[in-house]
Motif scaffolding. Structure first.
Motif, PDB file in Angstrom:
ATOM      1  N   GLU A 324       0.645  -9.259  25.250  1.00  0.00           N
ATOM      2  CA  GLU A 324      -0.130  -8.081  24.859  1.00  0.00           C
ATOM      3  C   GLU A 324      -1.619  -8.339  25.056  1.00  0.00           C
ATOM      4  O   GLU A 324      -2.360  -7.478  25.543  1.00  0.00           O
ATOM      5  CB  GLU A 324       0.152  -7.705  23.406  1.00  0.00           C
TER       6      GLU A 324
ATOM      7  N   ILE B  56      -6.434  -2.478  15.619  1.00  0.00           N
ATOM      8  CA  ILE B  56      -6.013  -1.118  15.974  1.00  0.00           C
ATOM      9  C   ILE B  56      -5.634  -0.377  14.695  1.00  0.00           C
ATOM     10  O   ILE B  56      -4.984  -0.935  13.821  1.00  0.00           O
ATOM     11  CB  ILE B  56      -4.812  -1.133  16.942  1.00  0.00           C
ATOM     12  N   SER B  59      -9.260   3.019  11.260  1.00  0.00           N
ATOM     13  CA  SER B  59     -10.502   2.335  10.906  1.00  0.00           C
ATOM     14  C   SER B  59     -11.029   1.501  12.068  1.00  0.00           C
ATOM     15  O   SER B  59     -12.231   1.329  12.228  1.00  0.00           O
ATOM     16  CB  SER B  59     -10.262   1.431   9.703  1.00  0.00           C
ATOM     17  N   ILE B 106       0.868  -6.807  10.732  1.00  0.00           N
ATOM     18  CA  ILE B 106       0.959  -7.504  12.031  1.00  0.00           C
ATOM     19  C   ILE B 106      -0.028  -8.673  12.117  1.00  0.00           C
ATOM     20  O   ILE B 106       0.229  -9.666  12.761  1.00  0.00           O
ATOM     21  CB  ILE B 106       0.757  -6.480  13.180  1.00  0.00           C
ATOM     22  N   ILE B 130      -1.676   3.082   3.602  1.00  0.00           N
ATOM     23  CA  ILE B 130      -0.817   3.891   4.490  1.00  0.00           C
ATOM     24  C   ILE B 130      -1.167   3.518   5.927  1.00  0.00           C
ATOM     25  O   ILE B 130      -2.190   2.912   6.185  1.00  0.00           O
ATOM     26  CB  ILE B 130      -1.063   5.410   4.245  1.00  0.00           C
ATOM     27  N   LEU B 133      -3.161   5.873  11.671  1.00  0.00           N
ATOM     28  CA  LEU B 133      -3.132   6.181  13.102  1.00  0.00           C
ATOM     29  C   LEU B 133      -1.732   6.554  13.594  1.00  0.00           C
ATOM     30  O   LEU B 133      -1.581   7.400  14.467  1.00  0.00           O
ATOM     31  CB  LEU B 133      -3.680   5.007  13.912  1.00  0.00           C
TER      32      LEU B 133
HETATM   33  C1  LIG Z   1       1.525  -4.098  18.900  1.00  0.00           C
HETATM   34  C2  LIG Z   1       1.342  -2.774  18.268  1.00  0.00           C
HETATM   35  N1  LIG Z   1       2.270  -2.327  17.412  1.00  0.00           N
HETATM   36  C3  LIG Z   1       2.127  -1.130  16.863  1.00  0.00           C
HETATM   37  C4  LIG Z   1       1.045  -0.344  17.128  1.00  0.00           C
HETATM   38  C5  LIG Z   1       0.933   0.993  16.473  1.00  0.00           C
HETATM   39  N2  LIG Z   1      -0.054   1.025  15.398  1.00  0.00           N
HETATM   40  C6  LIG Z   1      -1.320   1.382  15.634  1.00  0.00           C
HETATM   41  S1  LIG Z   1      -2.255   1.410  14.260  1.00  0.00           S
HETATM   42  C7  LIG Z   1      -0.948   0.999  13.294  1.00  0.00           C
HETATM   43  C8  LIG Z   1      -1.090   0.861  11.821  1.00  0.00           C
HETATM   44  C9  LIG Z   1      -2.414   1.281  11.327  1.00  0.00           C
HETATM   45  O1  LIG Z   1      -2.497   1.180   9.971  1.00  0.00           O
HETATM   46  P1  LIG Z   1      -3.737   0.535   9.292  1.00  0.00           P
HETATM   47  O2  LIG Z   1      -3.988  -0.796   9.874  1.00  0.00           O
HETATM   48  O3  LIG Z   1      -3.518   0.573   7.834  1.00  0.00           O
HETATM   49  O4  LIG Z   1      -4.970   1.423   9.759  1.00  0.00           O
HETATM   50  P2  LIG Z   1      -5.334   2.922   9.494  1.00  0.00           P
HETATM   51  O5  LIG Z   1      -4.880   3.685  10.694  1.00  0.00           O
HETATM   52  O6  LIG Z   1      -4.642   3.360   8.264  1.00  0.00           O
HETATM   53  O7  LIG Z   1      -6.812   2.889   9.386  1.00  0.00           O
HETATM   54  C10 LIG Z   1       0.184   0.808  14.059  1.00  0.00           C
HETATM   55  C11 LIG Z   1       1.484   0.433  13.506  1.00  0.00           C
HETATM   56  C12 LIG Z   1       0.093  -0.853  18.033  1.00  0.00           C
HETATM   57  N3  LIG Z   1      -0.999  -0.187  18.374  1.00  0.00           N
HETATM   58  N4  LIG Z   1       0.272  -2.067  18.564  1.00  0.00           N
END
Ligand SMILES: Cc1ncc(C[n+]2csc(CCOP(=O)(O)OP(=O)(O)O)c2C)c(N)n1
Ligand code: SF4
Lengths: 615, 342
Positions: A324, B56, B59, B106, B130, B133
């Motif tokens: 990735e 990602i 935020s 992650i 939560i 995105l």
């Molecule tokens: C490898 C990978 N897995 C899954 C995603 C999908 N993904 C993007 S943001 C996110 C979770 C975001 O949640 P958070 O970190 O709490 O940020 P918020 O959007 O709430 O600010 C996920 C699962 C991704 N971009 N890359």
């Protein structure tokens, strides 16, 4: 007792014993001595998969094969002339690799009931007495007893005494090949001399005893002389693949004026690159043993963003984890060197064995259209030149680059006519500088389609980059369909354009045109070269081209392929390069595959070429 | 890198980019961005020496809106990217922007390792409990029983206590603030910047689209005073609408008391250098809707002076150069044993 040595051109010796017997050390000492004597050589260490496999079992056998000679040597040898075995398991595992009528030097103490049974011999079966070895030249000696006898007077415990067994054998083999002991004596002194003088003395005494045993015993009358090779004049050193890789990275960093940051996570057989780099902090090398492979590559990307040369190395499973982040590096268009020391797969596969089955992964293995240049080394010392070139491409073309090595190159050794620092080509990073009155555009490109490297800390170059698709020029996030097409095409064109800045493909061995072209890549080089040279000598019209650049290919490759009736591609995988070649050039290239965790022999390749020669 | 001071002092406006900010209207991220932009000019760092690295998530779009150096990396890996940057460029002021999913799910592994290594960086963890995105799945901080798209029957995941995790990873600066308290947030940001070592600021951030009001008890005027304790160095832990309640330590057991019964002098006095007390404070983490819960603390829980990885790495390198001289490339190429063939 004959002391006149018989002259031979080249010899292959396979040292084998339990993984606790010091076989790798014995082999590497013999290699160093042969190298300093002026022989050409090639080695192949073969480690057991388990660190502490049960003593005495076939799973615990460690091997070290060396092929050395007064002629050019390209491989560690297909079969061995001499098989040195410390126990029954070592014989059981390796006898099939001994030439007919070859010599077996055998430690009888390793063939007692217990050892025979651990090795899997049936009750009453004993290869020493049951005729198994009748067709070989058998030399038996009780190495264990002779070693203990030699150390009778010392205060060492039995275990410590037995630990120097390997020196007895080494001494004996030195006698057989008429070699001096000084390289090994110096080594023992520097390793134990200060720390444990008794151990040093014991090892030296046993080494000498082994030599003397050869001289005085009546068991073995053959002595051989392998004269120095007629190698190109110059100054040489011995080098292993991983070591050459590490040195190459440091040299490239120096010549680019860049400090090096290495982020990695230990994995066989890539770890030695981390070990080697960690020794050289005074060359401006920062090594970071990350928490996992993902952090390894991501930290290297962070370092590259900061203006250092980011480097990461791993092997199959670890490279999979880095995937990735590789895509991110493609989008960021930052230099990054990614080293894959391939091993047997899939998954954890055969971690201590070699394979070249990650080519598809390197060339195609990412989500989205994410082209990455790929280079592969062909011999242990060639790891230096190839990783140097990979770094040049990464820096001058602002891209992640894959450098492929494998377990066989990583641990193999050969003499290397090393370059001087002045001989090495300069590498030119293109750092951005602010221009008065002009807005800085992070994705503006030059004629090579390369963007400039703008590092934090410079006023007026502030910019944001990331994995989202970016607008041409500005680098701002863009979901515009035409822009995405354009950027995808541009990233591909940038990588394709590298073909303008690399050498054309040469015929490495054999004829410039003819019936069969053997096209190879990576560590199959020596076996193919040996096969092709022998075939040519026998009157076959064959040539050998070995690819260093696997993406993009050299510009003339289509033309090279066209000069032969057949193209044969031997690979230690199930047919990866052959697919890419068929795809790109629409030629009927023939696959020749071996996925056994062991390298091709030259004989296998010869037979295959002969087979398709007339078809 | 910077040789001369910027002739004109930096303002919050200079830190805005020409990019449209694309968070949902009403998202707590706006306030955090604003506070960061207004604090940065005062922290004594030149704009070109600031770097914002994000993972990602909603935020993590943050760097695009800061007119400095920035990288929007990949999910969960901002900490790892920042580690490499900081190891090689220790003079830069590195800010990590991450969400609760990004850093605790992650990216959990990289987060704890960055903290234990104590890189001199600032982590702003936007916690909205939560996944914004990806449109509203529960996150590792969501409360038990949370109903979301991926947990229509309620989540059965035990939630993380982010600051307890942070303490467990031996972080050297542990703080909590919230988007709806700009003054407090700015103060904490400044303190984090002054701290040498890894600063972890958990910022409660309202995702008004997928988890609206998650922290309302702590931000709404009507409930805030009863449910929060503002940690102040050297001050007793007092809270309550009338400032009539406090916390005492009964042995190793914290207790809520009424100031009618206990004098303020006998209350727990906040000492951010006390690890054991900090460990207890981060455990004031019960569900705020449950009767008899501890008030939630905000402020700096813990702060410790410990050598940073970036310093240690670079000092080691310099010491090695001092000892064995800057490496001679020819010596490296030559190695220890050579022979000549003529
Ligand atoms: C490898 C990978 N897995 C899954 C995603 C999908 N993904 C993007 S943001 C996110 C979770 C975001 O949640 P958070 O970190 O709490 O940020 P918020 O959007 O709430 O600010 C996920 C699962 C991704 N971009 N890359
Ligand atoms: S989804 Fe939530 S966190 Fe994301 S921008 Fe909208 S309100 Fe903010």
């Amino acid at each position: 007792m004959s002391n006149t040595a018989q002259e031979v051109e080249k010899v292959t010796i396979l040292f084998a014993g339990d993984s606790g017997d010091g076989i790798q050390l014995t082999g590497s000492q013999f290699s160093n001595t042969a190298a300093l004597y002026g022989n050409d050589l090639s080695t192949f260490p073969d480690f057991p998969a388990e660190i502490r496999a049960p003593i005495g079992t076939v799973a615990g056998v460690s091997g070290f094969q060396i092929n050395f000679g007064s002629t050019d040597i390209y491989t560690p040898g297909d079969e061995s002339d001499v098989l040195v075995v410390m126990n029954a398991a070592a014989l059981k595992k390796n006898l099939n690799r001994l030439k007919p009528r070859g010599s077996v030097i055998l430690n009888v103490a390793g063939f007692d009931k217990r050892n025979l049974s651990l090795a899997g011999y049936e009750a009453e079966e004993n290869p020493i007495t049951d005729g198994t070895l009748d067709d070989y030249n058998l030399v038996q000696m009780d190495v264990t007893k002779l070693t203990r006898d030699c150390l009778k007077e010392t205060s060492l415990g039995m275990k410590e005494k037995d630990r120097s067994k390997n020196m007895f054998v080494l001494g004996f083999v030195y006698w057989m090949y008429n070699r001096k002991l000084d390289v090994t004596i110096d080594f023992i002194q520097s390793k134990f001399g200060k720390r444990a003088p008794e151990i040093a003395e014991a090892n030296i005494a046993v080494l000498k005893a082994g030599y003397a045993f050869g001289e005085t015993s009546e068991t073995f009358s053959n002595r051989f002389e392998v004269r120095p090779a007629k190698m190109a004049p110059g100054t040489y050193r011995n080098v292993m693949g991983n070591q050459a890789t590490a040195i190459g990275v440091i040299a490239a960093g120096r010549k680019a004026g860049l400090e090096i940051f290495y982020g990695g996570y230990p994995i066989t057989p890539a770890s030695d690159i981390l070990h080697e780099l960690s020794k050289h902090k005074n060359y401006g090398v920062r090594t970071f043993q990350a928490e996992d492979e993902i952090a390894g590559i991501c930290s290297a990307i962070g370092a590259s963003f900061g203006g250092h040369l980011g480097v990461t190395a791993s092997s199959g499973p670890g490279i999979a984890l880095k995937t990735e982040a590789l895509g991110l590096a493609v989008m960021l268009e930052l230099p990054l060197l990614v080293i894959n020391v391939q091993r047997g797969g899939p998954s954890t596969g055969l971690p201590t064995k070699t394979e070249q089955a990650d080519l598809m992964q390197a060339v195609y293995g990412r989500n989205g259209e994410a082209p990455i240049p790929v280079l592969a080394a062909r011999t242990p010392s060639d790891c230096f030149a190839t990783v140097y070139e990979a770094t040049r491409i990464a820096v001058e073309h602002m891209t992640p680059v894959f450098f492929l090595s494998d377990g066989y190159l990583a641990n193999g050794a050969e003499p290397w006519m090393y370059p001087s620092a002045d001989d090495l080509a300069e590498i030119h990073p293109k750092f951005a500088k602010p221009v008065e009155g002009k807005e800085y555009l992070p994705y503006e490109r030059d004629e090579k389609l390369v963007r400039e490297w703008a590092i934090p800390g410079i006023r007026d170059l502030e910019h944001r980059i990331g994995g989202l698709e970016k607008e041409d020029g500005t680098g701002n996030v863009s979901y515009d369909p035409d822009n995405h097409q354009h950027m995808t095409d541009t990233r591909q064109a940038k990588v394709d354009k590298i073909a303008d800045y690399i050498p054309e493909q040469a015929i490495d061995n054999g004829l410039e045109k003819g019936k069969v072209l053997v096209l190879g890549w990576g560590s199959t080089f020596g076996a193919i070269k040996t096969a092709v040279l022998e075939l040519v000598a026998e009157g076959y019209e064959v040539g050998h081209a070995h690819l260093r650049y696997l993406n993009p290919f050299p510009k003339n490759l289509a033309e090279v392929l066209g000069r032969y009736d057949h193209v044969l591609i031997p690979e230690m995988n199930n047919g990866q390069l052959v697919r890419i070649i068929r795809d790109k050039f629409l030629v009927d290239a023939k696959a020749f595959n071996k996925v056994k965790g062991i390298p091709f022999t030259a004989a296998e390749i010869k037979n295959k070429v002969a087979e398709i020669y007339t078809s | 890198m910077t040789t001369e001071k910027n002739p004109t002092p930096l303002t919050a406006k200079d830190l805005k980019t020409d990019q449209d900010v694309r968070w949902c209207p009403g998202c707590g991220d706006y306030s955090i961005l604003k506070q960061v932009q207004s604090v940065m000019p005062d922290i004594g760092v030149e704009r070109e020496d600031m770097v914002f690295i994000s993972g990602i998530g909603c935020s993590s779009r943050f760097p695009y809106y800061m007119n400095t150096y920035g990288m929007h990396s990949i999910h969960g890996r901002a900490t790892a990217v920042a580690s490499g940057l900081k190891a090689t460029r220790p003079e830069l002021s590195v800010w990590i922007i991450t969400g609760d999913g990004d850093s605790l799910s992650i990216g959990g592994n990289h987060l704890i390792h960055l903290l234990r290594r104590n890189f001199d960086v600032n982590i702003l963890m936007f916690n909205n409990q939560i996944y914004g995105l990806t449109k509203g799945q529960y996150s590792p901080t969501s409360e038990l029983g949370k109903r979301t798209k991926s947990t229509p029957l309620g989540s059965v995941d035990h939630p993380f206590n982010p600051l307890s995790l942070t303490m467990g990873a031996d972080a050297t600066f542990v703080a909590r603030s919230l988007d709806r308290d700009p003054i407090h947030l700015r103060e904490i940001l400044k303190k984090a910047n002054e701290h040498k070592g890894a600063s972890m600021i958990e910022i409660y951030q309202n995702c008004n689209v997928f988890n609206d009001g998650a922290f309302e008890l702590f931000s709404d005027k009507r409930t805030k005073l009863e449910n929060t304790i503002m940690l102040e160095e050297g001050q007793p832990l007092i809270y309550g609408e009338q400032r009539d309640k406090g916390i005492v330590l009964d042995g190793y057991k914290p207790k809520m008391v009424s100031l009618d019964e206990v004098s303020a002098d006998d209350l727990w006095i906040h000492d951010s250098s006390d690890r054991i007390k900090a460990d207890m404070l981060v455990r004031f983490f019960d569900d705020p809707n449950i009767e008899g819960n501890f008030p939630r603390p905000f402020g700096i829980f813990y702060q410790e002076d410990r050598f940073t990885y970036d310093d240690a790495l670079n000092e080691q390198l310099e010491a090695h150069i001092e000892e064995s001289g800057s490496g001679d490339l020819d010596a490296l190429l030559r190695g220890n044993n050579t022979w000549v063939i003529d």
